[in-house]
Design an enzyme around this catalytic site. Sequence first.
Site, PDB file in Angstrom:
ATOM      1  N   GLY A 239       0.761  -1.248   0.000  1.00 35.81           N
ATOM      2  CA  GLY A 239       0.000   0.000   0.000  1.00 35.81           C
ATOM      3  C   GLY A 239       0.784   1.285   0.000  1.00 35.81           C
ATOM      4  O   GLY A 239       0.202   2.363  -0.191  1.00 35.81           O
ATOM      5  N   GLU A 288       3.970  -6.599   1.575  1.00 40.38           N
ATOM      6  CA  GLU A 288       3.592  -6.883   0.179  1.00 40.38           C
ATOM      7  C   GLU A 288       3.547  -5.626  -0.687  1.00 40.38           C
ATOM      8  O   GLU A 288       2.503  -5.292  -1.252  1.00 40.38           O
ATOM      9  CB  GLU A 288       2.194  -7.526   0.145  1.00 40.38           C
ATOM     10  CG  GLU A 288       2.032  -8.779   0.951  1.00 40.38           C
ATOM     11  CD  GLU A 288       0.576  -9.264   0.959  1.00 40.38           C
ATOM     12  OE1 GLU A 288      -0.352  -8.497   0.612  1.00 40.38           O
ATOM     13  OE2 GLU A 288       0.363 -10.420   1.331  1.00 40.38           O
ATOM     14  N   PRO A 289       4.633  -4.908  -0.829  1.00 43.75           N
ATOM     15  CA  PRO A 289       4.577  -3.704  -1.679  1.00 43.75           C
ATOM     16  C   PRO A 289       4.496  -4.067  -3.157  1.00 43.75           C
ATOM     17  O   PRO A 289       5.092  -5.039  -3.606  1.00 43.75           O
ATOM     18  CB  PRO A 289       5.909  -3.004  -1.378  1.00 43.75           C
ATOM     19  CG  PRO A 289       6.832  -4.101  -0.972  1.00 43.75           C
ATOM     20  CD  PRO A 289       5.989  -5.170  -0.335  1.00 43.75           C
ATOM     21  N   GLY A 290       3.739  -3.280  -3.878  1.00 42.44           N
ATOM     22  CA  GLY A 290       3.667  -3.444  -5.331  1.00 42.44           C
ATOM     23  C   GLY A 290       4.097  -2.140  -5.973  1.00 42.44           C
ATOM     24  O   GLY A 290       5.217  -1.967  -6.441  1.00 42.44           O
ATOM     25  N   ARG A 291       3.184  -1.168  -5.882  1.00 41.07           N
ATOM     26  CA  ARG A 291       3.410   0.155  -6.489  1.00 41.07           C
ATOM     27  C   ARG A 291       4.771   0.755  -6.108  1.00 41.07           C
ATOM     28  O   ARG A 291       5.494   1.251  -6.967  1.00 41.07           O
ATOM     29  CB  ARG A 291       2.289   1.075  -5.991  1.00 41.07           C
ATOM     30  CG  ARG A 291       2.271   2.456  -6.598  1.00 41.07           C
ATOM     31  CD  ARG A 291       1.276   3.340  -5.824  1.00 41.07           C
ATOM     32  NE  ARG A 291      -0.010   2.708  -5.674  1.00 41.07           N
ATOM     33  CZ  ARG A 291      -1.014   2.787  -6.533  1.00 41.07           C
ATOM     34  NH1 ARG A 291      -0.868   3.494  -7.626  1.00 41.07           N
ATOM     35  NH2 ARG A 291      -2.161   2.173  -6.292  1.00 41.07           N
ATOM     36  N   ARG A 327      -5.339   4.223 -15.300  1.00 41.75           N
ATOM     37  CA  ARG A 327      -5.488   4.888 -14.002  1.00 41.75           C
ATOM     38  C   ARG A 327      -6.181   6.248 -14.093  1.00 41.75           C
ATOM     39  O   ARG A 327      -7.058   6.533 -13.273  1.00 41.75           O
ATOM     40  CB  ARG A 327      -4.132   5.020 -13.286  1.00 41.75           C
ATOM     41  CG  ARG A 327      -3.487   3.657 -12.969  1.00 41.75           C
ATOM     42  CD  ARG A 327      -2.252   3.785 -12.100  1.00 41.75           C
ATOM     43  NE  ARG A 327      -2.569   4.215 -10.761  1.00 41.75           N
ATOM     44  CZ  ARG A 327      -2.428   5.432 -10.306  1.00 41.75           C
ATOM     45  NH1 ARG A 327      -1.931   6.381 -11.081  1.00 41.75           N
ATOM     46  NH2 ARG A 327      -2.779   5.743  -9.083  1.00 41.75           N
ATOM     47  N   CYS A 357     -12.253   4.841 -28.464  1.00 43.22           N
ATOM     48  CA  CYS A 357     -13.594   5.394 -28.703  1.00 43.22           C
ATOM     49  C   CYS A 357     -14.407   5.477 -27.410  1.00 43.22           C
ATOM     50  O   CYS A 357     -15.422   4.783 -27.254  1.00 43.22           O
ATOM     51  CB  CYS A 357     -14.314   4.555 -29.742  1.00 43.22           C
ATOM     52  SG  CYS A 357     -13.396   4.483 -31.267  1.00 43.22           S
ATOM     53  N   TYR A 386       0.704  -0.803 -12.205  1.00 44.98           N
ATOM     54  CA  TYR A 386      -0.696  -0.749 -12.633  1.00 44.98           C
ATOM     55  C   TYR A 386      -0.834  -0.030 -13.983  1.00 44.98           C
ATOM     56  O   TYR A 386      -1.797   0.698 -14.219  1.00 44.98           O
ATOM     57  CB  TYR A 386      -1.576  -0.110 -11.540  1.00 44.98           C
ATOM     58  CG  TYR A 386      -1.415  -0.823 -10.210  1.00 44.98           C
ATOM     59  CD1 TYR A 386      -1.920  -2.103 -10.037  1.00 44.98           C
ATOM     60  CD2 TYR A 386      -0.716  -0.241  -9.147  1.00 44.98           C
ATOM     61  CE1 TYR A 386      -1.731  -2.783  -8.830  1.00 44.98           C
ATOM     62  CE2 TYR A 386      -0.528  -0.917  -7.942  1.00 44.98           C
ATOM     63  CZ  TYR A 386      -1.042  -2.178  -7.795  1.00 44.98           C
ATOM     64  OH  TYR A 386      -0.859  -2.857  -6.624  1.00 44.98           O
TER      65      TYR A 386
HETATM   66  C1  PLP Z   1      -3.479  -8.266  -1.016  1.00 46.39           C
HETATM   67  C2  PLP Z   1      -2.668  -7.175  -1.615  1.00 46.39           C
HETATM   68  N1  PLP Z   1      -1.393  -7.032  -1.223  1.00 46.39           N
HETATM   69  C3  PLP Z   1      -0.603  -6.067  -1.745  1.00 46.39           C
HETATM   70  C4  PLP Z   1      -1.075  -5.188  -2.699  1.00 46.39           C
HETATM   71  C5  PLP Z   1      -0.143  -4.160  -3.244  1.00 46.39           C
HETATM   72  O1  PLP Z   1      -0.531  -2.879  -3.011  1.00 46.39           O
HETATM   73  P1  PLP Z   1       0.413  -1.675  -3.451  1.00 46.39           P
HETATM   74  O2  PLP Z   1       0.707  -1.841  -4.881  1.00 46.39           O
HETATM   75  O3  PLP Z   1      -0.365  -0.476  -3.169  1.00 46.39           O
HETATM   76  O4  PLP Z   1       1.641  -1.765  -2.608  1.00 46.39           O
HETATM   77  C6  PLP Z   1      -2.407  -5.284  -3.112  1.00 46.39           C
HETATM   78  C7  PLP Z   1      -2.953  -4.328  -4.088  1.00 46.39           C
HETATM   79  O5  PLP Z   1      -4.085  -4.222  -4.362  1.00 46.39           O
HETATM   80  C8  PLP Z   1      -3.223  -6.315  -2.564  1.00 46.39           C
HETATM   81  O6  PLP Z   1      -4.481  -6.469  -2.951  1.00 46.39           O
END
Ligand code: PLP
Length: 424
Positions: A239, A288-291, A327, A357, A386
Amino acid sequence: MPYLHYDHDVLKLEDTVLDELADAHGTPLFVYSESQIRDNFQAMQTAFVGVPHLICYAVKANSNPEILRLLAEMGAGADAVSVGEMWLALKAGIPPERIVFAGVGKRDDEIEFAIQQNIRGLNVESEMELQVVAEIAARLQRRARVSLRINPDIDIHGHPYISTGRHKDKFGIALDTARRLITEYRGHPQIQLVGLHAHIGSQITEILPYRKLGEVMRDMAVFAAQQGHRLEYIDVGGGLGVRYEPQGDERHFRHDWQGVNELAIEPKAVADALLTSLRQLELPILFEPGRSLVANAGVLITRVLYLKETGGKRFVIVDAGMTELVRPSLYSAYHAIVPLHWREGEAVRADVVGPICESGDFLARDRQLPPVQRGDLRAVLTAGAYGYSLSSNYNAGLRPAEILVHGSSHRVIRQRQPLDVLIK
Ligand SMILES: Cc1ncc(COP(=O)(O)O)c(C=O)c1O
């Protein structure tokens, strides 16, 4: 110097001139910096130093196999939300014990796959799902490694579509139900409760929600231990937010990124907020970082096709849109857009729109833009997360190529789709 920078008014990512990539590989085009991803991952590792932990990269943010491989080599685990993401993680060399699997709607075959692979934990999101996991485990004569995804009822004050930890969101199990399940599933032959999980949302820009999350998770872990469970880890989700909007005027990008591309909060501050409560449990922490690992590593390069004035409005029509980067259309998200070559001229106030379109197909609205003409190349910033992973073939478009740069070298890590994918 930031990896993305101007060198004599020419935009570079690391030491690679971006317009050369656009000319060689066509547009739209995603380009990522390997060094930025490495630095981002290292910052996460450093934030939790001294505490047993595992950074489980949220594959959904960008599931390019080469990016997964890069993170796998650095020691990342994976947070997957489908059998496809688990499979990609395994293929990239992430061992099962570093993979967790979340999602409110897991199919039976996906649960079976997770149990067969003996992944670190299935993050169960409802009572009914827990029953199904137990049934499938019984059929497979296995004991499933389960972690309960708690809904801690914490508001991150973000966009409603990416807030996931409030009572009214579809994710996770309410605290009272979680407590009951923890009691009922004590010593269960098919369910081994190995962890607790939560993920309160995305693009979080404040520390306080993480502090609250730590407290809720600690209390639940203490309760689980009292009930006789031997938890192996606490998974706090991801997050951490990234700055998309400049703190000043975009026209000054020529000299200063004004905070764009930086993390909204320091990983160390997030870790400290969580650990205030969680440290005492002496359990490994999964994050669990993604972004925050990939967003600022990527740009989307697009070419200006047409300029148009209609209904008192100006439009800059480019060859990328909601099919490459949804986004802005989905969350009204802001992405800074800058020229690949800076030149003198008059600024224009306009919408930057794609070829799709749909009137909702835009990359920027009512934006003050540096001088622009047909054929110009533009970089949409902070597009590494994303972006491609939410892209689509709508209007029978072809998904763009992806390129990874390192210093002055680069490699294509995904080819532009050929036309025949449209009939396969
Ligand atoms: C279960 C879970 N973990 C981790 C993430 C990663 O979130 P972020 O990309 O904001 O770090 C998400 C994103 O939706 C998620 O659903």
